[in-house]
Scaffold this motif. Structure first.
Motif, PDB file in Angstrom:
ATOM      1  N   SER A  84      88.553 -39.276  13.310  1.00 51.53           N
ATOM      2  CA  SER A  84      89.509 -40.368  13.143  1.00 51.53           C
ATOM      3  C   SER A  84      89.202 -41.562  14.053  1.00 51.53           C
ATOM      4  N   ASP A  85      88.248 -41.398  14.967  1.00 56.24           N
ATOM      5  CA  ASP A  85      87.856 -42.523  15.812  1.00 56.24           C
ATOM      6  C   ASP A  85      86.916 -43.481  15.088  1.00 56.24           C
ATOM      7  N   SER A  86      86.471 -43.122  13.895  1.00 49.72           N
ATOM      8  CA  SER A  86      85.599 -44.009  13.123  1.00 49.72           C
ATOM      9  C   SER A  86      86.337 -45.311  12.839  1.00 49.72           C
ATOM     10  N   ALA A  87      85.751 -46.409  13.281  1.00 52.07           N
ATOM     11  CA  ALA A  87      86.408 -47.719  13.188  1.00 52.07           C
ATOM     12  C   ALA A  87      85.450 -48.758  13.757  1.00 52.07           C
ATOM     13  N   VAL A  88      85.912 -49.992  13.796  1.00 52.47           N
ATOM     14  CA  VAL A  88      85.149 -51.052  14.458  1.00 52.47           C
ATOM     15  C   VAL A  88      85.830 -51.371  15.785  1.00 52.47           C
ATOM     16  N   TYR A  89      85.034 -51.429  16.830  1.00 53.15           N
ATOM     17  CA  TYR A  89      85.554 -51.655  18.174  1.00 53.15           C
ATOM     18  C   TYR A  89      85.088 -53.027  18.672  1.00 53.15           C
ATOM     19  N   PHE A  90      86.062 -53.800  19.158  1.00 53.65           N
ATOM     20  CA  PHE A  90      85.772 -55.145  19.644  1.00 53.65           C
ATOM     21  C   PHE A  90      86.055 -55.235  21.133  1.00 53.65           C
ATOM     22  N   CYS A  91      85.113 -55.791  21.843  1.00 58.39           N
ATOM     23  CA  CYS A  91      85.313 -56.160  23.232  1.00 58.39           C
ATOM     24  C   CYS A  91      85.743 -57.623  23.257  1.00 58.39           C
ATOM     25  N   ALA A  92      86.620 -57.978  24.184  1.00 58.61           N
ATOM     26  CA  ALA A  92      87.099 -59.362  24.243  1.00 58.61           C
ATOM     27  C   ALA A  92      87.285 -59.783  25.689  1.00 58.61           C
ATOM     28  N   VAL A  93      87.196 -61.077  25.924  1.00 58.56           N
ATOM     29  CA  VAL A  93      87.328 -61.627  27.274  1.00 58.56           C
ATOM     30  C   VAL A  93      88.145 -62.905  27.229  1.00 58.56           C
ATOM     31  N   THR A  94      88.908 -63.116  28.278  1.00 57.55           N
ATOM     32  CA  THR A  94      89.589 -64.379  28.450  1.00 57.55           C
ATOM     33  C   THR A  94      89.778 -64.612  29.932  1.00 57.55           C
ATOM     34  N   ALA A  95      90.343 -65.760  30.257  1.00 58.27           N
ATOM     35  CA  ALA A  95      90.614 -66.086  31.654  1.00 58.27           C
ATOM     36  C   ALA A  95      92.062 -66.530  31.773  1.00 58.27           C
ATOM     37  N   SER A  96      92.575 -66.522  32.978  1.00 57.21           N
ATOM     38  CA  SER A  96      93.989 -66.818  33.168  1.00 57.21           C
ATOM     39  C   SER A  96      94.319 -68.275  32.877  1.00 57.21           C
ATOM     40  N   ASN A  97      93.319 -69.142  32.871  1.00 57.76           N
ATOM     41  CA  ASN A  97      93.589 -70.574  32.695  1.00 57.76           C
ATOM     42  C   ASN A  97      93.331 -71.055  31.275  1.00 57.76           C
ATOM     43  N   THR A  98      93.326 -70.110  30.325  1.00 60.09           N
ATOM     44  CA  THR A  98      93.052 -70.516  28.952  1.00 60.09           C
ATOM     45  C   THR A  98      93.839 -69.658  27.976  1.00 60.09           C
ATOM     46  N   ASP A  99      94.124 -70.215  26.807  1.00 66.37           N
ATOM     47  CA  ASP A  99      94.757 -69.453  25.736  1.00 66.37           C
ATOM     48  C   ASP A  99      93.731 -68.908  24.756  1.00 66.37           C
ATOM     49  N   LYS A 100      92.473 -69.068  25.073  1.00 66.27           N
ATOM     50  CA  LYS A 100      91.436 -68.662  24.121  1.00 66.27           C
ATOM     51  C   LYS A 100      90.872 -67.303  24.509  1.00 66.27           C
ATOM     52  N   VAL A 101      91.011 -66.350  23.601  1.00 70.44           N
ATOM     53  CA  VAL A 101      90.412 -65.024  23.764  1.00 70.44           C
ATOM     54  C   VAL A 101      89.148 -65.000  22.918  1.00 70.44           C
ATOM     55  N   VAL A 102      88.051 -64.643  23.534  1.00 65.84           N
ATOM     56  CA  VAL A 102      86.767 -64.612  22.831  1.00 65.84           C
ATOM     57  C   VAL A 102      86.403 -63.170  22.524  1.00 65.84           C
ATOM     58  N   PHE A 103      86.102 -62.922  21.263  1.00 71.07           N
ATOM     59  CA  PHE A 103      85.765 -61.575  20.815  1.00 71.07           C
ATOM     60  C   PHE A 103      84.264 -61.418  20.634  1.00 71.07           C
ATOM     61  N   GLY A 104      83.789 -60.205  20.872  1.00 67.95           N
ATOM     62  CA  GLY A 104      82.410 -59.873  20.542  1.00 67.95           C
ATOM     63  C   GLY A 104      82.256 -59.652  19.051  1.00 67.95           C
ATOM     64  N   THR A 105      81.065 -59.334  18.642  1.00 64.67           N
ATOM     65  CA  THR A 105      80.772 -59.173  17.216  1.00 64.67           C
ATOM     66  C   THR A 105      81.181 -57.811  16.687  1.00 64.67           C
ATOM     67  N   GLY A 106      81.602 -56.927  17.574  1.00 69.38           N
ATOM     68  CA  GLY A 106      82.093 -55.620  17.143  1.00 69.38           C
ATOM     69  C   GLY A 106      80.995 -54.579  17.043  1.00 69.38           C
ATOM     70  N   THR A 107      81.382 -53.334  17.255  1.00 73.27           N
ATOM     71  CA  THR A 107      80.505 -52.177  17.064  1.00 73.27           C
ATOM     72  C   THR A 107      81.188 -51.234  16.093  1.00 73.27           C
ATOM     73  N   ARG A 108      80.480 -50.950  15.000  1.00 71.21           N
ATOM     74  CA  ARG A 108      81.031 -50.021  14.007  1.00 71.21           C
ATOM     75  C   ARG A 108      80.669 -48.599  14.410  1.00 71.21           C
ATOM     76  N   LEU A 109      81.680 -47.799  14.677  1.00 68.79           N
ATOM     77  CA  LEU A 109      81.478 -46.403  15.079  1.00 68.79           C
ATOM     78  C   LEU A 109      81.676 -45.489  13.884  1.00 68.79           C
ATOM     79  N   GLN A 110      80.688 -44.678  13.635  1.00 70.76           N
ATOM     80  CA  GLN A 110      80.772 -43.655  12.600  1.00 70.76           C
ATOM     81  C   GLN A 110      80.684 -42.295  13.273  1.00 70.76           C
ATOM     82  N   VAL A 111      81.716 -41.482  13.082  1.00 80.31           N
ATOM     83  CA  VAL A 111      81.716 -40.127  13.642  1.00 80.31           C
ATOM     84  C   VAL A 111      81.392 -39.168  12.514  1.00 80.31           C
ATOM     85  N   SER A 112      80.299 -38.461  12.657  1.00 79.67           N
ATOM     86  CA  SER A 112      79.866 -37.541  11.611  1.00 79.67           C
ATOM     87  C   SER A 112      80.370 -36.127  11.915  1.00 79.67           C
ATOM     88  N   PRO A 113      80.680 -35.368  10.844  1.00 86.38           N
ATOM     89  CA  PRO A 113      81.228 -34.014  11.053  1.00 86.38           C
ATOM     90  C   PRO A 113      80.189 -33.040  11.590  1.00 86.38           C
TER      91      PRO A 113
END
Lengths: 113, 111
Positions: A84-113
């Motif tokens: 059930s952990d199979s999904a796309v995971y995004f890392c993101a960064v921001t700073a306290s002096n901005t309203d802009k959150v920047v996202f990475g391109t994502g990592t698609r996780l596939q968990v095989s049985p």
């Protein structure tokens, strides 16, 4: 300005195996760092976040992440993955002096049985 | 508890037609509101943000506009859709501490 790099577009692991998803950030000021997960056709859900204190942050569903200032990294880990952990995971960064959150391109996780 | 509702869930529209997407947040007073766009299989691009009623800041120009007519409502619209507008539109809120909470999104297909 802030930016994040997720070098792995896809990761496949076997169920029960350990997991690490990589994230490298760039920020001119102390960053806020986040990991979000996106299940198919859904919005993003917050897994965990870090700003200061203990560099190892615990999140939901057994996920944790470790902040490293020297390596400019914020890698996500899980000791034992479930299908059930199979999904796309995004890392993101921001700073306290901005309203802009920047996202990475994502990592698609596939968990095989 | 706070809830965020986006409508519609999905839209199929013709090139050149108008569009209006909505987002409502309940259970939070005066949240910061955001619109993000996600291409299929892609990352998130922030489009607009708003910190108060009637005030909207544009982050990127994509021939879209946004409005905040009420404290709990955020609207994304355009008078003329382009093929490049296709994708997944996500509304999010925060209380200024940078943590975003997302809605379920609206999938838009422009044909």
């Amino acid at each position: 300005a802030q930016s994040v790099t997720q070098p792995d577009a896809r990761v496949t692991v076997s169920e029960g195996a350990s997991l690490q998803l990589r994230c490298k950030y760039s920020s001119s000021v102390t960053p806020y760092l986040f990991w979000y997960v996106q299940y198919p056709r859904q919005g993003l859900q917050l897994l965990l976040k870090y700003y200061s204190g203990d560099p190892v942050v615990q999140g939901v569903n057994g996920f944790e992440a470790e902040f490293s200032k020297s390596n400019s990294s914020f890698h996500l880990r899980k000791a034992s993955v479930h299908w059930s952990d199979s999904a796309v995971y995004f890392c993101a960064v921001t700073a306290s002096n901005t309203d802009k959150v920047v996202f990475g391109t994502g990592t698609r996780l596939q968990v095989s049985p | 508890a706070q809830t965020i509702h986006q409508w519609p869930v999905a839209e199929i529209k013709a090139v050149g037609s108008p569009l209006s997407l909505g987002c409502t947040i309940k259970g939070k007073s005066s949240p910061n509101l955001y619109w993000y766009w996600q291409a299929t299989g892609g990352t998130l691009q922030q489009l607009f943000y708003s910190i108060t009623v009637g005030q909207v800041e544009s982050v990127v120009q994509l021939n879209l506009s946004a409005s905040r007519p009420k404290d709990d409502q955020f609207i994304l619209s355009t008078e003329k859709l382009l093929l490049s507008h296709s994708g997944f539109y996500l509304c999010a809120w925060s209380l200024g501490e940078n943590t975003l909470y997302f809605g379920a999104g609206t999938r838009l297909s422009v044909l």
